[in-house]
Design a protein around this motif. Sequence first.
Motif, short mmCIF file in Angstrom:
data_model
loop_
_atom_site.label_atom_id
_atom_site.label_comp_id
_atom_site.label_asym_id
_atom_site.label_seq_id
_atom_site.Cartn_x
_atom_site.Cartn_y
_atom_site.Cartn_z
N THR A 17 133.23 55.57 -54.85
CA THR A 17 134.27 55.23 -53.88
C THR A 17 133.83 55.62 -52.48
N ALA A 18 133.29 56.83 -52.34
CA ALA A 18 132.81 57.29 -51.03
C ALA A 18 131.66 56.41 -50.55
N PHE A 19 130.77 56.05 -51.45
CA PHE A 19 129.63 55.20 -51.08
C PHE A 19 130.11 53.84 -50.59
N GLN A 20 131.12 53.29 -51.25
CA GLN A 20 131.67 52.00 -50.82
C GLN A 20 132.26 52.12 -49.42
N GLU A 21 132.89 53.25 -49.11
CA GLU A 21 133.41 53.47 -47.76
C GLU A 21 132.28 53.43 -46.74
N VAL A 22 131.17 54.06 -47.09
CA VAL A 22 130.01 54.07 -46.20
C VAL A 22 129.49 52.65 -46.00
N LEU A 23 129.38 51.90 -47.08
CA LEU A 23 128.87 50.53 -46.97
C LEU A 23 129.79 49.64 -46.14
N ASP A 24 131.09 49.91 -46.21
CA ASP A 24 132.05 49.12 -45.44
C ASP A 24 132.05 49.49 -43.97
N ASP A 25 131.46 50.61 -43.64
CA ASP A 25 131.41 51.06 -42.25
C ASP A 25 130.39 50.22 -41.48
N PRO A 26 130.76 49.69 -40.33
CA PRO A 26 129.82 48.88 -39.56
C PRO A 26 128.56 49.64 -39.15
N ALA A 27 128.62 50.94 -39.13
CA ALA A 27 127.47 51.74 -38.71
C ALA A 27 126.56 52.10 -39.89
N ALA A 28 126.70 51.44 -41.02
CA ALA A 28 125.92 51.79 -42.20
C ALA A 28 124.43 51.69 -41.97
#
Length: 64
Positions: free
Chosen positions: A35-46
Amino acid sequence: MRGILQDGQQKATAYWNPVSSLTMSEITKAERINTAFQEVLDDPAAEEALQHPALQPLLAQAAS
Protein backbone atom coordinates in the motif's frame (compact mmCIF):
# COMPACT_ATOMS: atom_id res chain seq x y z
CA MET A 1 -27.72 -31.99 -0.80
CA ARG A 2 -24.82 -33.39 1.24
CA GLY A 3 -25.03 -36.71 -0.59
CA ILE A 4 -24.84 -34.99 -3.96
CA LEU A 5 -21.67 -33.15 -2.95
CA GLN A 6 -20.09 -36.26 -1.46
CA ASP A 7 -20.83 -38.31 -4.56
CA GLY A 8 -18.77 -35.93 -6.68
CA GLN A 9 -15.76 -35.80 -4.35
CA GLN A 10 -12.36 -37.10 -5.36
CA LYS A 11 -9.07 -37.30 -3.50
CA ALA A 12 -6.62 -34.52 -4.22
CA THR A 13 -3.57 -35.59 -6.19
CA ALA A 14 -1.51 -32.63 -4.99
CA TYR A 15 -1.63 -29.73 -2.59
CA TRP A 16 0.30 -26.47 -2.83
CA ASN A 17 0.14 -23.48 -0.52
CA PRO A 18 2.27 -20.61 -1.84
CA VAL A 19 2.26 -18.76 1.49
CA SER A 20 2.83 -21.69 3.82
CA SER A 21 6.28 -20.40 4.80
CA LEU A 22 4.92 -16.98 5.83
CA THR A 23 3.39 -15.94 9.13
CA MET A 24 0.25 -13.85 9.30
CA SER A 25 2.36 -10.94 10.57
CA GLU A 26 4.60 -11.20 7.49
CA ILE A 27 1.60 -11.29 5.17
CA THR A 28 -0.05 -8.23 6.73
CA LYS A 29 3.27 -6.37 6.75
CA ALA A 30 3.66 -7.15 3.04
CA GLU A 31 0.19 -5.73 2.42
CA ARG A 32 1.08 -2.54 4.31
CA ILE A 33 4.35 -2.22 2.39
CA ASN A 34 2.53 -2.70 -0.89
CA THR A 35 0.00 0.00 0.00
CA ALA A 36 2.80 2.41 0.90
CA PHE A 37 4.67 1.50 -2.28
CA GLN A 38 1.58 2.23 -4.36
CA GLU A 39 1.37 5.66 -2.70
CA VAL A 40 4.96 6.30 -3.76
CA LEU A 41 4.26 5.20 -7.32
CA ASP A 42 1.22 7.48 -7.48
CA ASP A 43 3.33 10.43 -6.39
CA PRO A 44 4.40 12.59 -9.35
CA ALA A 45 7.87 12.84 -7.84
CA ALA A 46 8.46 9.07 -7.99
CA GLU A 47 11.28 9.67 -10.45
CA GLU A 48 13.32 11.06 -7.59
CA ALA A 49 11.86 8.60 -5.09
CA LEU A 50 15.14 7.47 -3.60
CA GLN A 51 15.85 10.98 -2.34
CA HIS A 52 12.32 12.39 -2.16
CA PRO A 53 10.22 12.53 1.04
CA ALA A 54 7.45 10.70 -0.86
CA LEU A 55 9.43 7.49 -0.26
CA GLN A 56 9.16 7.80 3.52
CA PRO A 57 5.91 5.75 3.91
CA LEU A 58 7.54 2.84 2.09
CA LEU A 59 10.77 3.09 4.06
CA ALA A 60 8.89 3.37 7.36
CA GLN A 61 6.87 0.22 6.63
CA ALA A 62 9.91 -1.68 5.43
CA ALA A 63 11.77 -0.78 8.61
CA SER A 64 9.01 -1.85 11.01
